[in-house]
Design a protein around this motif. Structure first.
Motif, PDB file in Angstrom:
ATOM      1  N   VAL A  23       3.741  83.175  69.725  1.00 46.90           N
ATOM      2  CA  VAL A  23       2.853  82.243  69.170  1.00 46.90           C
ATOM      3  C   VAL A  23       1.170  82.480  68.401  1.00 46.90           C
ATOM      4  O   VAL A  23       0.887  83.752  68.195  1.00 46.90           O
ATOM      5  N   VAL A  24       0.916  81.542  67.928  1.00 43.32           N
ATOM      6  CA  VAL A  24      -0.361  82.039  66.779  1.00 43.32           C
ATOM      7  C   VAL A  24      -1.410  81.320  67.410  1.00 43.32           C
ATOM      8  O   VAL A  24      -1.248  79.748  68.290  1.00 43.32           O
ATOM      9  N   ARG A  25      -2.542  81.474  67.711  1.00 45.00           N
ATOM     10  CA  ARG A  25      -4.045  81.113  68.165  1.00 45.00           C
ATOM     11  C   ARG A  25      -5.185  81.824  67.785  1.00 45.00           C
ATOM     12  O   ARG A  25      -5.080  82.901  66.475  1.00 45.00           O
ATOM     13  N   ALA A  26      -5.966  81.017  68.359  1.00 40.11           N
ATOM     14  CA  ALA A  26      -7.832  81.739  67.481  1.00 40.11           C
ATOM     15  C   ALA A  26      -7.773  82.580  67.743  1.00 40.11           C
ATOM     16  O   ALA A  26      -7.733  83.076  69.375  1.00 40.11           O
ATOM     17  N   LEU A  27      -8.300  83.150  67.378  1.00 38.55           N
ATOM     18  CA  LEU A  27      -9.108  84.657  67.558  1.00 38.55           C
ATOM     19  C   LEU A  27      -9.729  84.156  68.517  1.00 38.55           C
ATOM     20  O   LEU A  27     -10.058  84.881  69.105  1.00 38.55           O
ATOM     21  N   THR A  28     -10.885  83.364  68.358  1.00 34.49           N
ATOM     22  CA  THR A  28     -11.281  82.987  69.250  1.00 34.49           C
ATOM     23  C   THR A  28     -10.934  83.270  71.190  1.00 34.49           C
ATOM     24  O   THR A  28     -12.096  83.071  72.502  1.00 34.49           O
ATOM     25  N   GLU A  29     -10.239  83.068  70.820  1.00 32.19           N
ATOM     26  CA  GLU A  29      -9.310  82.960  72.874  1.00 32.19           C
ATOM     27  C   GLU A  29      -9.798  84.056  73.052  1.00 32.19           C
ATOM     28  O   GLU A  29      -9.882  84.130  74.338  1.00 32.19           O
ATOM     29  N   TYR A  30     -10.401  85.619  72.354  1.00 35.49           N
ATOM     30  CA  TYR A  30     -10.375  86.513  73.099  1.00 35.49           C
ATOM     31  C   TYR A  30     -11.661  87.138  72.652  1.00 35.49           C
ATOM     32  O   TYR A  30     -12.650  88.228  73.208  1.00 35.49           O
ATOM     33  N   LYS A  31     -12.956  85.877  72.827  1.00 39.67           N
ATOM     34  CA  LYS A  31     -14.114  86.023  72.712  1.00 39.67           C
ATOM     35  C   LYS A  31     -14.808  87.009  73.374  1.00 39.67           C
ATOM     36  O   LYS A  31     -15.849  87.314  73.249  1.00 39.67           O
ATOM     37  N   HIS A  32     -14.936  86.693  75.433  1.00 36.71           N
ATOM     38  CA  HIS A  32     -15.477  87.295  76.040  1.00 36.71           C
ATOM     39  C   HIS A  32     -14.923  87.868  76.439  1.00 36.71           C
ATOM     40  O   HIS A  32     -14.555  88.916  78.033  1.00 36.71           O
ATOM     41  N   GLU A  33     -13.555  88.429  75.880  1.00 34.71           N
ATOM     42  CA  GLU A  33     -12.841  89.435  76.780  1.00 34.71           C
ATOM     43  C   GLU A  33     -13.098  91.028  75.888  1.00 34.71           C
ATOM     44  O   GLU A  33     -14.001  91.402  75.168  1.00 34.71           O
ATOM     45  N   HIS A  34     -12.654  91.992  76.941  1.00 32.83           N
ATOM     46  CA  HIS A  34     -13.370  93.836  76.369  1.00 32.83           C
ATOM     47  C   HIS A  34     -11.803  94.160  74.822  1.00 32.83           C
ATOM     48  O   HIS A  34     -11.437  94.077  75.579  1.00 32.83           O
TER      49      HIS A  34
END
Length: 282
Positions: free
Chosen positions: A105-116
């Motif tokens: 899938v294609v997703r926004a980079l911000t999906e991992y905003k709070h991840e390491h």
């Protein structure tokens, strides 16, 4: 019935632990510094992530390919395809990934905003080659996730000794899945393989003065291979940038926060404890 069981297993594997109290990465710096065709490594907090980290002996359980914004994609047909899969705004920073329960899938980079997260940047990659690798990844949109690995992940969470040998996991074994199925690292490894860019090749000595490189089977690629690869530069943006605090006395050691009972065994709580340690050393 099979689909119901598969959905239940996926949901169980994708259950995530809570986020840590303090962020581990400076996402604002990451989103400003990341470049098209960079590989993003994610630590992951799900049950599936814990299995992958255990199997690969690594902190990284997932990988995604950064493709830039919609207008960064040169091929108009592929740009249109991405737009069909992600109906967001044109200025959104996008990644392509293959994820359990979702496929490619294609997703926004911000999906991992709070991840390491960490950036792995292919060293010396020409712009035209980076576009070809991104084009390959876009061409994989809609591909399903390898169902075999879903059940492999689940089986890894059972005690090894009590399982019949035929049930034991083939996770990351040399048996390739169907060509219409993939997992996160496989898709990215195939994208770089399409431009003959190595990740962790086999280095075979031909004679005393010559060696030959062999491309690794992309089905066997795991997220930590990008971390170990000599062909990728590792870029870290920790939440606390210690380069901006060269003098340790400028770091925020002081404050009113208190450690939990578990944390007290791992960290020092005050200047009194630091002084006690210093006195013991003396």
């Amino acid at each position: 019935m099979i689909n119901w069981i598969r959905t239940a297993v996926v949901n169980w594997l994708m259950h995530r632990k809570p986020l840590p109290d303090a962020p581990l990465s400076d996402f604002e710096r990451i989103r400003h510094e990341i470049k098209a065709c960079d590989v993003l490594l994610i630590e992951g907090r799900s049950r599936a992530s814990e299995v992958i980290k255990l199997v690969t002996q690594s902190s990284w359980s997932h990988a995604a390919l950064y493709i830039g914004r919609l207008h960064d994609i040169e091929n108009p047909q592929l740009r249109e395809r991405v737009a069909r899969h992600y109906p967001g705004t044109a200025d959104t920073q996008l990644i392509i990934e293959s994820e359990l329960g979702m496929g490619t899938v294609v997703r926004a980079l911000t999906e991992y905003k709070h991840e390491h997260i960490r950036i792995c940047r292919p060293r010396g990659l020409a712009y035209n080659d980076s576009q070809k690798a991104i084009n390959y990844a876009i061409g994989r949109l809609g591909t399903t996730y390898d169902v075999r690995q879903i059940f492999d992940l689940a089986r890894f969470l059972f005690p090894w000794a009590i399982m019949p040998r035929r049930w034991r996991s083939s996770l990351f074994s040399a048996h390739p899945g169907k060509s219409t199925q993939t997992v996160c690292s496989t898709m990215i490894a195939e994208a770089f393989g399409s431009i003959q860019f190595p990740i962790l090749p086999l280095v075979k000595r031909v004679d005393a003065d010559r060696v030959q490189l062999f491309l690794r089977n992309p089905k066997l690629c795991t997220p930590n291979h990008f971390d170990y690869s000599p062909y990728f530069d590792i870029i870290k943006y920790p939440f606390l940038d210690f380069q901006l605090h060269a003098d340790q006395r400028l770091l925020p050691w002081q404050g009113s926060a208190r450690l939990s009972a578990e944390e007290k065994g791992m960290y020092m709580n005050s200047n009194v404890e630091m002084k006690t340690l210093h006195d013991d050393v003396q």
